[in-house]
Design an enzyme around this catalytic site. Structure first.
Site, PDB file in Angstrom:
ATOM      1  N   HIS A 155       0.852  -1.299  -0.087  1.00  0.00           N
ATOM      2  CA  HIS A 155      -0.070   0.072  -0.103  1.00  0.00           C
ATOM      3  C   HIS A 155       0.932   1.153  -0.154  1.00  0.00           C
ATOM      4  CE1 HIS A 155      -2.988  -2.942   2.414  1.00  0.00           C
ATOM      5  NE2 HIS A 155      -2.770  -3.058   0.936  1.00  0.00           N
ATOM      6  N   HIS A 188      -9.397  -2.222  -4.238  1.00  0.00           N
ATOM      7  CA  HIS A 188      -8.182  -2.641  -3.402  1.00  0.00           C
ATOM      8  C   HIS A 188      -7.299  -3.549  -4.112  1.00  0.00           C
ATOM      9  CE1 HIS A 188      -5.950  -2.782   0.106  1.00  0.00           C
ATOM     10  NE2 HIS A 188      -5.697  -4.020  -0.239  1.00  0.00           N
ATOM     11  N   ASP A 190      -3.801  -2.908  -4.674  1.00  0.00           N
ATOM     12  CA  ASP A 190      -2.295  -3.754  -4.648  1.00  0.00           C
ATOM     13  C   ASP A 190      -1.481  -4.083  -5.707  1.00  0.00           C
ATOM     14  OD1 ASP A 190      -2.908  -4.582  -1.675  1.00  0.00           O
ATOM     15  OD2 ASP A 190      -3.986  -6.390  -2.256  1.00  0.00           O
ATOM     16  N   HIS A 193      -0.643 -11.423  -4.759  1.00  0.00           N
ATOM     17  CA  HIS A 193       0.608 -10.947  -4.684  1.00  0.00           C
ATOM     18  C   HIS A 193       1.539 -11.664  -5.278  1.00  0.00           C
ATOM     19  CE1 HIS A 193      -0.912  -7.610  -1.869  1.00  0.00           C
ATOM     20  NE2 HIS A 193      -1.042  -8.488  -1.142  1.00  0.00           N
TER      21      HIS A 193
END
Ligand SMILES: [Zn+2]
Length: 314
Positions: free
Chosen positions: A82, A239, A243, A266
């Site tokens: 973030h 979000h 990311d 991720h």
């Protein structure tokens, strides 16, 4: 804050803040300091002897299970994504991040507090040209039914879709084109999210120890548990775009390409970057200013959300 793609930038003044790590639950203090041209974004673990450096780069990513963790020589810093999203969107190239613990503060679970800190500090143009990478060839990384496709483009475009079997999440899609003003307005406030049914098992594994309704959206099987509800109806997919911007920020240079991500996370974000940066010919350097004209970033609107405690240090 003026977004300038011609030259590298650092911050004008030191920035002090503190907070709790989402996974460790530990309180940490962070100081951002100006850094010289071509230094990049480098974390320094000031709680360790000699304050070892951990560069914020894709090739130093050591874990991607629930957050992006960077590490070098056994020293790591978790949950940098973030912060990195705010760094890239602000146009910050060079900064020392001195941290006295192993995880960045989660603050309110979004990138907005980080952007506000950087905007308060202001940016300083440096006498060094900024470089960017442009994707040269279409390609794709995949795992199971998750994938990320990328095609060449003169700007950063992201189309992200998620699909969670939950009545309030389900299938969501979001398309975003690089624009700092739009990031501030449409993405920066989107918080990390999780499911109440997972909390116990995460905490029994020593994860999410700092998680609360003040720094994450939490769903039970039917509803949002946060008393104020969602910040956007589709906060979850927004979000995920945040990311992705943060994980792309671990490329040493801003990246231009058209990305289409489906059910990624991720781990896949990092595989994509390794593929892009380590295979010859997949990207090429371009003078950044040729790709996107400079823009002016609108200041964030007055915060209508819970304001995280930003603790001055020293
Ligand atoms: Zn996140």
């Amino acid at each position: 804050m003026r977004y300038d793609l011609f030259t590298q930038h650092t911050i004008r003044a030191d920035v002090h803040f503190g907070g709790t790590g989402l996974h460790t639950g530990a309180r940490v203090r962070v100081v951002l300091r100006p850094a010289p041209p071509d230094h990049g974004v480098v974390f320094y673990r000031v709680d360790q002897p000699g304050a070892p450096a951990v560069p914020a780069r894709y090739d130093h990513v050591v874990d991607t299970a629930l957050a992006t963790v960077i590490g070098k020589n056994g020293v790591s810093v978790a949950t940098v994504e973030h912060f990195m999203a705010a760094v890239r969107v602000a146009g910050l190239d060079n900064v020392r991040v001195e941290i006295d613990g192993a995880e960045m503060p989660i603050l309110d679970g979004s990138a907005k507090p980080f952007l506000e800190l950087l905007q308060d500090a202001g940016l300083q143009a440096q006498d060094a040209p900024k470089k960017c990478l442009r994707v040269n060839h279409p390609f794709m990384v995949a795992q199971g039914d998750a994938y990320i496709k990328v095609t060449p483009s003169d700007e950063l475009r992201i189309c992200y879709t998620i699909d969670f079997p939950h009545p309030l999440v389900g299938r969501q899609a979001y398309v975003w084109k690089f624009d700092p003003g739009s990031f501030v307005r449409d993405l920066a406030s989107a918080r990390t999210f999780g499911f109440f049914r997972d909390v116990q098992s995460l905490q029994s594994r020593g994860l999410a120890l700092g998680g609360s309704l003040e720094n994450a959206v939490v769903f039970d099987d039917h509803k949002v548990l946060n008393p104020d509800g969602l910040r956007y109806r589709d906060e979850c997919v927004r979000h995920k775009v945040l990311d992705f911007v943060g994980d792309l920020g671990l490329c040493p240079f801003p990246v231009f390409g058209a990305f289409e991500a489906h059910k990624a996370g991720h781990a896949l974000h990092n595989r994509l970057l390794r593929h892009l940066c380590e295979r010859p010919g997949y990207v090429r350097f371009v003078p950044a200013a040729a790709a996107v004209p400079p823009r002016t970033v609108a200041p964030p609107r007055a915060s209508i959300y819970w304001k995280p405690p930003i603790l001055p240090v020293g």
